[in-house]
Enzyme design. Structure first.
Site, PDB file in Angstrom:
ATOM      1  N   GLY A   1       0.850  -1.119  -0.101  1.00 53.29           N
ATOM      2  CA  GLY A   1      -0.069  -0.043   0.073  1.00 53.29           C
ATOM      3  C   GLY A   1       0.821   1.236  -0.057  1.00 53.29           C
ATOM      4  O   GLY A   1       2.032   1.171  -0.224  1.00 53.29           O
ATOM      5  N   PHE A   2       0.044   2.313   0.187  1.00 56.78           N
ATOM      6  CA  PHE A   2       0.761   3.575   0.118  1.00 56.78           C
ATOM      7  C   PHE A   2       1.880   3.801   1.379  1.00 56.78           C
ATOM      8  O   PHE A   2       3.055   3.861   0.847  1.00 56.78           O
ATOM      9  CB  PHE A   2      -0.242   4.726   0.213  1.00 56.78           C
ATOM     10  CG  PHE A   2       0.261   6.020   0.939  1.00 56.78           C
ATOM     11  CD1 PHE A   2       1.335   6.774   0.446  1.00 56.78           C
ATOM     12  CD2 PHE A   2      -0.428   6.579   1.956  1.00 56.78           C
ATOM     13  CE1 PHE A   2       1.750   7.939   0.845  1.00 56.78           C
ATOM     14  CE2 PHE A   2       0.087   7.667   2.375  1.00 56.78           C
ATOM     15  CZ  PHE A   2       1.058   8.474   1.818  1.00 56.78           C
TER      16      PHE A   2
ATOM     17  N   ASN B   1      -3.115  -8.296  -0.243  1.00 60.57           N
ATOM     18  CA  ASN B   1      -3.937  -8.948  -0.987  1.00 60.57           C
ATOM     19  C   ASN B   1      -4.412  -7.729  -2.337  1.00 60.57           C
ATOM     20  O   ASN B   1      -5.242  -8.208  -3.010  1.00 60.57           O
ATOM     21  CB  ASN B   1      -5.493  -9.357  -0.074  1.00 60.57           C
ATOM     22  CG  ASN B   1      -6.037  -8.168   0.187  1.00 60.57           C
ATOM     23  OD1 ASN B   1      -5.683  -6.943   0.189  1.00 60.57           O
ATOM     24  ND2 ASN B   1      -7.491  -8.375   0.790  1.00 60.57           N
TER      25      ASN B   1
ATOM     26  N   PHE C   1      -5.856  -4.965  -2.338  1.00 63.00           N
ATOM     27  CA  PHE C   1      -7.284  -4.925  -2.378  1.00 63.00           C
ATOM     28  C   PHE C   1      -7.383  -3.268  -2.889  1.00 63.00           C
ATOM     29  O   PHE C   1      -8.152  -2.826  -3.644  1.00 63.00           O
ATOM     30  CB  PHE C   1      -8.128  -4.780  -1.096  1.00 63.00           C
ATOM     31  CG  PHE C   1      -9.324  -4.444  -1.024  1.00 63.00           C
ATOM     32  CD1 PHE C   1     -10.293  -4.170  -1.930  1.00 63.00           C
ATOM     33  CD2 PHE C   1      -9.747  -3.799   0.271  1.00 63.00           C
ATOM     34  CE1 PHE C   1     -11.604  -3.827  -1.602  1.00 63.00           C
ATOM     35  CE2 PHE C   1     -11.008  -2.985   0.469  1.00 63.00           C
ATOM     36  CZ  PHE C   1     -12.087  -2.861  -0.719  1.00 63.00           C
TER      37      PHE C   1
ATOM     38  N   GLY D   1      -1.126 -13.694  17.042  1.00 64.88           N
ATOM     39  CA  GLY D   1      -0.718 -15.099  17.266  1.00 64.88           C
ATOM     40  C   GLY D   1       0.455 -15.574  16.839  1.00 64.88           C
ATOM     41  O   GLY D   1       1.032 -16.341  17.413  1.00 64.88           O
TER      42      GLY D   1
ATOM     43  N   TYR E   1     -14.400   1.242  10.155  1.00 63.64           N
ATOM     44  CA  TYR E   1     -13.196   1.304  10.223  1.00 63.64           C
ATOM     45  C   TYR E   1     -12.777   1.996  11.829  1.00 63.64           C
ATOM     46  O   TYR E   1     -11.746   1.387  12.222  1.00 63.64           O
ATOM     47  CB  TYR E   1     -12.766   2.519   9.253  1.00 63.64           C
ATOM     48  CG  TYR E   1     -11.330   3.097   9.267  1.00 63.64           C
ATOM     49  CD1 TYR E   1     -10.289   2.044   8.601  1.00 63.64           C
ATOM     50  CD2 TYR E   1     -11.009   4.047   9.931  1.00 63.64           C
ATOM     51  CE1 TYR E   1      -8.975   2.405   8.603  1.00 63.64           C
ATOM     52  CE2 TYR E   1      -9.559   4.464   9.602  1.00 63.64           C
ATOM     53  CZ  TYR E   1      -8.601   3.701   9.096  1.00 63.64           C
ATOM     54  OH  TYR E   1      -7.311   4.163   8.867  1.00 63.64           O
TER      55      TYR E   1
ATOM     56  N   LYS F   1     -10.709  -0.469  14.246  1.00 68.59           N
ATOM     57  CA  LYS F   1      -9.459  -0.138  14.694  1.00 68.59           C
ATOM     58  C   LYS F   1      -9.231  -0.232  16.169  1.00 68.59           C
ATOM     59  O   LYS F   1      -8.213  -0.332  16.852  1.00 68.59           O
ATOM     60  CB  LYS F   1      -9.100   1.391  14.189  1.00 68.59           C
ATOM     61  CG  LYS F   1      -8.716   1.150  12.684  1.00 68.59           C
ATOM     62  CD  LYS F   1      -7.184   0.688  12.334  1.00 68.59           C
ATOM     63  CE  LYS F   1      -6.789   0.473  10.931  1.00 68.59           C
ATOM     64  NZ  LYS F   1      -5.520   0.314  10.729  1.00 68.59           N
TER      65      LYS F   1
ATOM     66  N   TYR G   1      -3.455  -9.067  24.317  1.00 69.74           N
ATOM     67  CA  TYR G   1      -2.328 -10.101  24.120  1.00 69.74           C
ATOM     68  C   TYR G   1      -1.169  -9.526  24.926  1.00 69.74           C
ATOM     69  O   TYR G   1      -0.504 -10.415  25.270  1.00 69.74           O
ATOM     70  CB  TYR G   1      -1.956  -9.989  22.589  1.00 69.74           C
ATOM     71  CG  TYR G   1      -2.808 -11.230  21.809  1.00 69.74           C
ATOM     72  CD1 TYR G   1      -4.113 -11.154  21.458  1.00 69.74           C
ATOM     73  CD2 TYR G   1      -2.204 -12.325  21.578  1.00 69.74           C
ATOM     74  CE1 TYR G   1      -4.711 -11.903  20.827  1.00 69.74           C
ATOM     75  CE2 TYR G   1      -2.849 -13.280  20.994  1.00 69.74           C
ATOM     76  CZ  TYR G   1      -4.163 -13.035  20.376  1.00 69.74           C
ATOM     77  OH  TYR G   1      -5.037 -14.311  19.833  1.00 69.74           O
TER      78      TYR G   1
HETATM   79  P1  NAD Z   1      -3.635   1.578   1.834  1.00 67.68           P
HETATM   80  O1  NAD Z   1      -4.736   1.488   1.420  1.00 67.68           O
HETATM   81  O2  NAD Z   1      -2.661   2.368   0.605  1.00 67.68           O
HETATM   82  O3  NAD Z   1      -2.792   0.335   2.496  1.00 67.68           O
HETATM   83  C1  NAD Z   1      -3.338  -0.565   2.803  1.00 67.68           C
HETATM   84  C2  NAD Z   1      -2.886  -1.907   2.378  1.00 67.68           C
HETATM   85  O4  NAD Z   1      -3.417  -2.925   2.944  1.00 67.68           O
HETATM   86  C3  NAD Z   1      -3.397  -1.999   0.822  1.00 67.68           C
HETATM   87  O5  NAD Z   1      -2.166  -2.395   0.106  1.00 67.68           O
HETATM   88  C4  NAD Z   1      -4.339  -3.171   0.843  1.00 67.68           C
HETATM   89  O6  NAD Z   1      -4.456  -3.710  -0.613  1.00 67.68           O
HETATM   90  C5  NAD Z   1      -3.881  -3.783   2.074  1.00 67.68           C
HETATM   91  N1  NAD Z   1      -4.939  -4.799   2.524  1.00 67.68           N
HETATM   92  C6  NAD Z   1      -6.266  -4.336   2.783  1.00 67.68           C
HETATM   93  N2  NAD Z   1      -6.973  -5.392   3.077  1.00 67.68           N
HETATM   94  C7  NAD Z   1      -6.245  -6.494   3.387  1.00 67.68           C
HETATM   95  C8  NAD Z   1      -6.350  -7.849   3.726  1.00 67.68           C
HETATM   96  N3  NAD Z   1      -7.421  -8.228   4.351  1.00 67.68           N
HETATM   97  N4  NAD Z   1      -5.339  -8.676   3.781  1.00 67.68           N
HETATM   98  C9  NAD Z   1      -4.102  -8.306   3.144  1.00 67.68           C
HETATM   99  N5  NAD Z   1      -3.824  -6.918   2.941  1.00 67.68           N
HETATM  100  C10 NAD Z   1      -4.907  -6.091   2.927  1.00 67.68           C
HETATM  101  O7  NAD Z   1      -3.612   2.737   2.916  1.00 67.68           O
HETATM  102  P2  NAD Z   1      -2.424   3.461   3.681  1.00 67.68           P
HETATM  103  O8  NAD Z   1      -2.932   4.845   3.631  1.00 67.68           O
HETATM  104  O9  NAD Z   1      -0.992   2.962   3.263  1.00 67.68           O
HETATM  105  O10 NAD Z   1      -2.715   2.818   5.228  1.00 67.68           O
HETATM  106  C11 NAD Z   1      -1.969   1.888   5.747  1.00 67.68           C
HETATM  107  C12 NAD Z   1      -2.337   1.587   7.250  1.00 67.68           C
HETATM  108  O11 NAD Z   1      -2.141   2.848   7.928  1.00 67.68           O
HETATM  109  C13 NAD Z   1      -3.666   1.317   7.121  1.00 67.68           C
HETATM  110  O12 NAD Z   1      -3.722   0.153   8.366  1.00 67.68           O
HETATM  111  C14 NAD Z   1      -4.410   2.670   7.810  1.00 67.68           C
HETATM  112  O13 NAD Z   1      -5.518   2.191   8.665  1.00 67.68           O
HETATM  113  C15 NAD Z   1      -3.590   3.148   8.660  1.00 67.68           C
HETATM  114  N6  NAD Z   1      -3.540   4.756   8.604  1.00 67.68           N
HETATM  115  C16 NAD Z   1      -3.307   5.392   7.451  1.00 67.68           C
HETATM  116  C17 NAD Z   1      -3.599   6.741   7.694  1.00 67.68           C
HETATM  117  C18 NAD Z   1      -3.181   7.608   6.374  1.00 67.68           C
HETATM  118  O14 NAD Z   1      -3.484   8.972   6.408  1.00 67.68           O
HETATM  119  N7  NAD Z   1      -2.614   7.421   5.401  1.00 67.68           N
HETATM  120  C19 NAD Z   1      -3.896   7.293   8.607  1.00 67.68           C
HETATM  121  C20 NAD Z   1      -4.386   6.675   9.930  1.00 67.68           C
HETATM  122  C21 NAD Z   1      -4.111   5.064   9.791  1.00 67.68           C
END
Ligand code: NAD
Ligand code: UDP
Length: 324
Positions: free
Chosen positions: A14-15, A36, A38, A104, A147, A151, A161
């Protein structure tokens, strides 16, 4: 003994995850990226595939996974409102079952595990700025709840845990983070405004535009996560990681127009349900315990993000895959 570790990053394509993987690979660690796809695409990590210390695994974190690792960063979860509301039940499953599966694994391997939590645990906050001690104001039955509550439940699992099984956990609460490799169609405000400005489309301002957010550049965020993982074991968090400089969304729209040199106009759209009015992290704890604070101001970070968006072929990106 070598300080190099076997590190799992869930959501690693992801990002934020792809930048974290990049940094950990550059530091010499043995990195396993699980995703995955998504809300992401393989192109985010394609440049890492040739590295001998990087491995990519397509796997859905809702299902158990058997690996041997020293550290886990748990980022797997759709993060943009449009993405996490696409299939809200799956979002909740990803947060809760994903947390159980990584916890786990951490218990079995005696690994350290860090949870990417969020400022959304504070909901639409009545306390401003938000310190970690604030327990939040979340609507448990609204469209953002899949969400926010997912979280929050993940944080509960991490602490249970930790208390029950002595798992070495870390919780970071991430505030709005932006930068290159954001999905151009994720609907988040930074990606929307930059894409709209560059394409000469109207900038969609939701509500009055007086609602605020505090935007952190991705490099600062990755540094904060890595410092938290390396922190002494008695500091499990939660800790806020974000940039306390607060802007109205209207100010962001004006800055996006200015920095892109766009002729786009601003159009108003309805404010989404439960959209938080104000958001700004109190980062005193991160400053005191991690020696961390952001270094990149919004103007500079936006300029870098705009440079990246100019290189992007929008046809390479798709909406979330149905049936997840
Ligand atoms: P993103 O959507 O780019 O990244 C999330 C990644 O998780 C994606 O690559 C997606 O394909 C993968 N994913 C989703 N569901 C999945 C699953 N069931 N199994 C395996 N992979 C899965 O978003 P991001 O901004 O990079 O966020 C990354 C994390 O940081 C997330 O957990 C998000 O909640 C948290 N977060 C981000 C921000 C933000 O501003 N960017 C703020 C708060 C929290
Ligand atoms: N927003 C907006 N126009 C858009 C997208 C978002 O005005 O095209 C607003 C949104 O209503 C919210 C803020 O920008 O007030 C941040 O939205 P985002 O979806 O990026 O993140 P979150 O609400 O989760 O902080």
């Amino acid at each position: 003994m070598s300080s190099l570790k076997r590190i799992l990053v869930t959501g690693g394509a992801g990002f934020l995850g792809s930048h974290l993987c990049e940094r950990l690979v550059a530091d010499g660690h043995d990195v396993i990226c699980v995703d995955n796809f998504f809300t992401s695409q393989k192109s985010n990590v394609a440049h890492l595939l040739a590295q001998p210390n990087f491995e990519l695994l397509r796997h859905d974190i809702v299902h158990p996974l058997w690996l041997e690792v020293d550290e886990i960063y748990n980022l797997a979860c759709p993060a943009a409102p449009g993405h996490y509301q696409f299939n809200p039940i799956k979002t909740m499953k990803t947060s809760v079952m994903g947390a159980i599966n990584v916890l786990g694994m951490a218990k079995r391997c005696r690994a350290k595990v860090l949870q990417a939590s969020t400022s959304e645990v504070y909901g639409d906050p009545e306390v401003h700025p938000q310190p970690e001690s604030y327990r939040g104001s979340v609507n448990p039955i609204g469209p953002r709840a899949c969400y926010d509550e997912g979280k929050r439940a993940a944080e509960t699992l991490f602490m249970d845990y930790h208390r029950t099984n002595k798992v070495n956990v870390r919780i970071v609460r991430i505030f709005n983070t932006y930068g290159p490799r954001m999905h151009p169609f994720d609907g988040r405000v930074v990606s929307n405004f930059i894409r709209q400005a560059l394409c000469g489309e109207p900038i969609t301002l939701f509500g009055s535009g007086n609602q605020t957010r505090s935007f952190c550049y991705r490099d600062d965020l990755v540094e904060g996560m890595i410092r938290m993982m390396a922190a002494p074991d008695d500091f499990v968090g939660p800790v806020n990681v974000g940039n306390p400089a607060e802007f109205t969304i209207r100010e962001l729209a004006e800055l996006a127009i200015e920095l892109t040199g766009s002729g786009s106009t601003i159009v108003h759209r309805p404010l989404p349900v439960d959209d938080p009015e104000r958001r700004r992290p109190d980062i005193t704890l991160a400053q005191d315990r991690l020696g961390w604070q952001p270094t990149i101001a919004l103007r500079e970070g936006l300029a870098r993000t705009i440079d990246w968006f100019r290189t992007v072929n929008l046809d390479d990106y798709r909406a979330p895959t149905p049936n997840y």
